[in-house]
Structure formats: C-alpha cells, structure tokens
Design an enzyme around this catalytic site. Structure first.
Site, short mmCIF file in Angstrom:
data_model
loop_
_atom_site.label_atom_id
_atom_site.label_comp_id
_atom_site.label_asym_id
_atom_site.label_seq_id
_atom_site.Cartn_x
_atom_site.Cartn_y
_atom_site.Cartn_z
N ASN A 238 0.86 -1.19 0.00
CA ASN A 238 0.00 0.00 0.00
C ASN A 238 0.89 1.24 0.00
O ASN A 238 2.12 1.13 -0.02
CB ASN A 238 -0.96 -0.03 1.20
CG ASN A 238 -0.20 -0.08 2.50
OD1 ASN A 238 0.51 0.86 2.86
ND2 ASN A 238 -0.32 -1.19 3.22
N LYS A 317 7.66 -17.24 -11.04
CA LYS A 317 6.89 -16.10 -11.52
C LYS A 317 5.61 -16.58 -12.21
O LYS A 317 5.68 -17.50 -13.05
CB LYS A 317 7.75 -15.29 -12.50
CG LYS A 317 7.08 -14.03 -12.97
CD LYS A 317 7.94 -13.25 -13.94
CE LYS A 317 7.15 -12.11 -14.54
NZ LYS A 317 7.86 -11.46 -15.64
N ILE A 337 -2.27 -7.26 14.46
CA ILE A 337 -1.20 -7.13 15.46
C ILE A 337 -1.68 -6.29 16.64
O ILE A 337 -1.52 -6.66 17.81
CB ILE A 337 0.05 -6.50 14.82
CG1 ILE A 337 0.49 -7.32 13.61
CG2 ILE A 337 1.18 -6.38 15.84
CD1 ILE A 337 1.52 -6.64 12.72
N LYS A 375 -10.72 -2.32 18.41
CA LYS A 375 -9.34 -2.75 18.67
C LYS A 375 -9.06 -2.89 20.16
O LYS A 375 -8.07 -3.48 20.56
CB LYS A 375 -8.35 -1.73 18.08
CG LYS A 375 -8.45 -1.56 16.58
CD LYS A 375 -7.66 -2.60 15.83
CE LYS A 375 -7.79 -2.38 14.32
NZ LYS A 375 -7.01 -3.35 13.55
O1 C5P Z 1 -8.19 -2.38 10.92
P1 C5P Z 1 -7.32 -1.28 10.48
O2 C5P Z 1 -6.22 -1.73 9.56
O3 C5P Z 1 -8.01 -0.11 9.90
O4 C5P Z 1 -6.64 -0.75 11.84
C1 C5P Z 1 -5.64 0.20 11.87
C2 C5P Z 1 -4.82 0.04 13.11
O5 C5P Z 1 -4.57 -1.32 13.42
C3 C5P Z 1 -3.44 0.65 12.94
O6 C5P Z 1 -3.01 1.08 14.21
C4 C5P Z 1 -2.63 -0.52 12.43
O7 C5P Z 1 -1.25 -0.37 12.69
C5 C5P Z 1 -3.22 -1.67 13.20
N1 C5P Z 1 -3.21 -2.94 12.50
C6 C5P Z 1 -2.43 -3.99 12.94
N2 C5P Z 1 -2.46 -5.20 12.31
C7 C5P Z 1 -3.28 -5.40 11.26
C8 C5P Z 1 -4.09 -4.35 10.79
C9 C5P Z 1 -4.03 -3.14 11.43
O8 C5P Z 1 -1.67 -3.81 13.90
N3 C5P Z 1 -3.30 -6.56 10.65
#
Ligand code: C5P
Length: 428
Positions: A238, A317, A337, A375
């Site tokens: 991204n 590939k 995470i 979260k």
């Molecule tokens: O769910 P989303 O990606 O929008 O959440 C954003 C927050 O969660 C950010 O703080 C991002 O670093 C964390 N995040 C994470 N692991 C993931 C997805 C998002 O730690 N797989």
C-alpha cells in the site's frame, strides 16, 4: 535546495543534507543560543557545516576557538557562517568588563564543543582554564548551561584507557559526552573516534532541547506498509510512506524513551538513537512485535498492515497464460497485530499502553471511534489516509474514552511530539 524526506527509490537512507533540510524547516532551535567551541583536530572542517546547520535550524551561534583549532580552520570562515565575530582569547579587548568567559557563558543555552580533542577533554576533566574555551566551560553556570562535547580523535587515542577514564569522569561530572563515528580516519587508519557528522550533531542538539516526557520509558512503534508476496517478483502493498511512524519513533526518542521501531519496507533513515527492526510481511511484523512487546511500556501501531496475504505464494513467476485469462488468487487474513497486543494481559492491566491509528477516507470521527472500541485500545489516532500518505504534513484526531482532540495541520514531527506528550500524560 529541494527538501526531500524520502530517499530516491532504491536508496536506503536520507542524506545528511536532506536531514538537515528537514530539521531546518522545523526551526527547532529558534530562540536558542549556542556557544560552539572548537578545539584542535581535523574534524574542525565539519564544524563549519555544523555551524551553518545550527543557524538554519533557528539558533544563534557564538563561535569560540582554541589556538590549536585555528591551525585547522580560520576564524574568518566561522565568522562568515555564524554572522558573529569569533572569540579566540580570554584577553579579548572587545568585552568592556574584560570577562569574555563570564559574558559568553551567561548568554548560552548550551555550550557545544565540536570537535573535542583528547587534550581538550583532559583539560576539562581537570578543570584547567588557561585559555578562553576551557575557561568559559569552567565558568558556565552548570545548572542552566549544559556542556555537550563531540569527541574527535585517532582510534588509538579514543580507546586509550586514559581517554575512556576521562569520558567516564566527564559524564559523572554532568558533561553530555556524545558518541563517536567509525570509519576512515584522516591519519589513514580505520576505526572509532571520528567526530559525528554535522546532521547527527544537529539531531543531538535538537533532541537535547525537547522535554523529557518519556524518560525511562520503553516505546515500541510499528511503521510503514507491509509487502505480501504473490510470487518471486510481485506482491501486494500500500502507499504508506512510514513517515508518521518514523516521526513518532523520533519524537519518543527525543522525549527520553528507549525506542524500538519495527519498520516495513520503506526508504527512510532511522531516527538517531532508535533501534530498528526491518520486516517485510504482516506475519514478520507480528512475530517481531511478539518478541518485543513484553519489553515495552507503550505500543504505537502506525503501520499500514495488509489485511490479506496470498494463501499460496508461487515459487515461480506467475506467467501470463496463452488464453490471457487472469490468474485466480486466494487470500487468507493476516494477524491483527494491534488487536492481539491490546488483548494481552499486560495491555489489559495497564502495564502496556496501546495506541492505534485509523487511516480513513471519509467519516473520520465515526470510523475512528468505532475502531478504538473494536481494537480495544485506550487511544486511537485518526487521520485521512489519502490526504496524508507520503506527505510531510498531517492533521490528527486523538480519540480516547471521554474526549476528541483535534491536532491541526502541522509537520508529522510536530504532530508526533504532541502525540508523545499526550501519551506521556496518560502514563502518569
Ligand atoms: O483495521 P485497520 O487496519 O483499519 O486498523 C488500523 C490500526 O490497526 C493501525 O493502528 C494498524 O497499525 C493496526 N493494524 C495492525 N495489524 C493489522 C491491521 C491493522 O496492527 N493486521
């Protein structure tokens, strides 16, 4: 000069010039007066660049040189760069009271000796005062005017027990002794003892003046995108640049924390004093965070972690099919995470303070509030993703369980410093 915060594709580090430019844009030293002392050493040539960088960052600089320093660089050069005539003698008749050592040291917010030769360090240690620079170091009010020194010498001199004893004693006396660089030396030898580069010294000075909100704390930050391979040459990623996370790591380090930065693939310089762990995929990042989270008091998840990864990474590939049909790919969900760390015993007991980020494209407040609850974090930072990716500026919404605070448009480093101050308040 064009200021670029991100190095060119393929480069791994910002140049010193870019970094200096970035710091200068911040004017972090506005209103600070630095006495820049030069003792004798070939590193005096770097002091010219340092002087210029300090001034570009907003400081006023008064240069004081020892007689030995004048063998390596002229006072004229430093006068031109600092815009002030240079002092070289305690008998300088420009001072009406004939007390240059008192006057110069009372005006300073910081006395910075760069380069500090082995001999000059030995003089400082013994409190000798037979020329202006050592005299003003001794005469300075220690409580209000810190002394910072940047050693510069041959590797044998640096490692000599006498020098190392002097370093330890100077630190015990309250002197801020900076480290040394390693590499080619003017004498032709290779090793430790080079003076730090001007941009590194500038970063040390800027950090010195930041409030120490997080002294003694340990901060873990994730930053940047992840890269999820599809085959040996392609993958999903991204547009996160990592700048916000790197700025938070820098701000936390400046605030006195021990900082570890788990970084996805980005071409940004590691902020000075920050320990960096490079990772590629979300699973790598999750493993790195798992291994580090028990050593942290604060976890800030700024990384834009890919939600999905390929169920199977092709070893070869993926070729275009003769029928030109698109390959069908299947995905599995990556670990969340932040949610995992926020659900850990230490986070739930308050021993680990978790901060999440939400990059949204619309309805920022509603989405960010919902994300904070989902979260399970005490503090969620919202920003508009498309508007901020890759930029040096941002605006943030800080959302906790009882308030929403807007941090208006500012550089990411300025915002990171405000966020760090806010996090520090939550810890007390
Ligand atoms: O769910 P989303 O990606 O929008 O959440 C954003 C927050 O969660 C950010 O703080 C991002 O670093 C964390 N995040 C994470 N692991 C993931 C997805 C998002 O730690 N797989």
């Amino acid at each position: 000069m064009v200021c670029a915060l991100v190095a060119a594709p393929g480069a791994t580090r910002l140049s010193g010039v870019d970094f200096e430019c970035y710091i200068a844009a911040m004017k972090d030293l506005m209103g600070r007066h630095v006495v820049l002392g030069l003792s004798g050493g070939i590193a005096c040539y770097k002091a010219a660049e340092l002087c210029r960088a300090l001034i570009k960052a907003g400081a006023t600089v008064q240069v004081v040189m020892t007689e030995a320093a004048e063998h390596f660089i002229t006072a004229t050069t430093l006068q031109a760069l600092s815009g002030r005539s240079v002092y070289t003698s305690q008998w300088d008749t420009r001072e009406a009271n004939s007390m240059a050592h008192i006057n110069l040291s009372r005006e300073a917010d910081l006395v910075l000796i760069a380069p500090a030769s082995a001999d000059f360090m030995a003089k400082l240690l013994h409190g000798r005062a037979d020329e202006l620079l050592s005299l003003l170091c001794l005469a300075r009010p220690r409580e209000t005017v810190p002394l910072m020194i940047a050693p510069a010498m041959n590797r044998e001199m640096w490692h000599h027990p006498a020098t190392q004893r002097n370093v330890a004693q100077l630190q015990a006396d309250g002197t801020l002794v900076l480290g040394v660089g390693e590499g080619d030396q003017a004498c032709g030898e290779v090793g430790d003892g080079r003076m730090l580069e001007p941009h590194e010294l500038l970063a040390e000075v800027v950090a010195h003046f930041q409030p120490k909100h997080l002294a003694g704390r340990r901060v873990l930050v994730t930053a940047g995108p992840t890269f999820e391979p599809l085959d040996p040459v392609r993958g999903l990623t991204n547009r996160s640049s990592g700048k916000m996370g790197f700025a938070i790591a820098q701000a936390a380090q400046e605030a006195g924390a021990a900082v570890t930065l788990v970084a996805g693939p980005v071409a940004l310089a590691t902020p000075r004093g920050v320990r960096r762990v490079d990772v590629t995929t979300a699973v790598d990042m999750d493993q790195a965070v798992s291994a580090l989270q028990d050593e942290a008091d604060v976890f800030v998840a700024t990384a834009a972690v890919a939600d999905w990864r390929a169920a199977q990474v092709s070893e070869e590939k993926i070729k275009k099919s003769p029928a030109a049909t698109a390959p069908s790919l299947s995905f599995v969900e990556n670990p969340d995470i932040l949610a995992r760390v926020a659900a850990s015993d230490r986070a739930r007991s308050g021993a680990l303070f978790c901060v999440g980020f939400a990059a949204e494209s619309h309805d920022l407040l509603a989405h960010a509030q919902a994300k904070r609850l989902r979260k399970g974090v005490p503090l969620l930072v919202g920003n508009l993703g498309p508007a901020t990716f890759g930029q040096d500026d941002n605006r943030l919404l800080l959302i906790d369980d009882h308030s929403v605070t807007e941090l208006p448009l500012a550089s990411k480093l300025a915002l990171a410093r405000q966020l760090v101050a806010r996090i520090a308040q939550s810890l007390t």
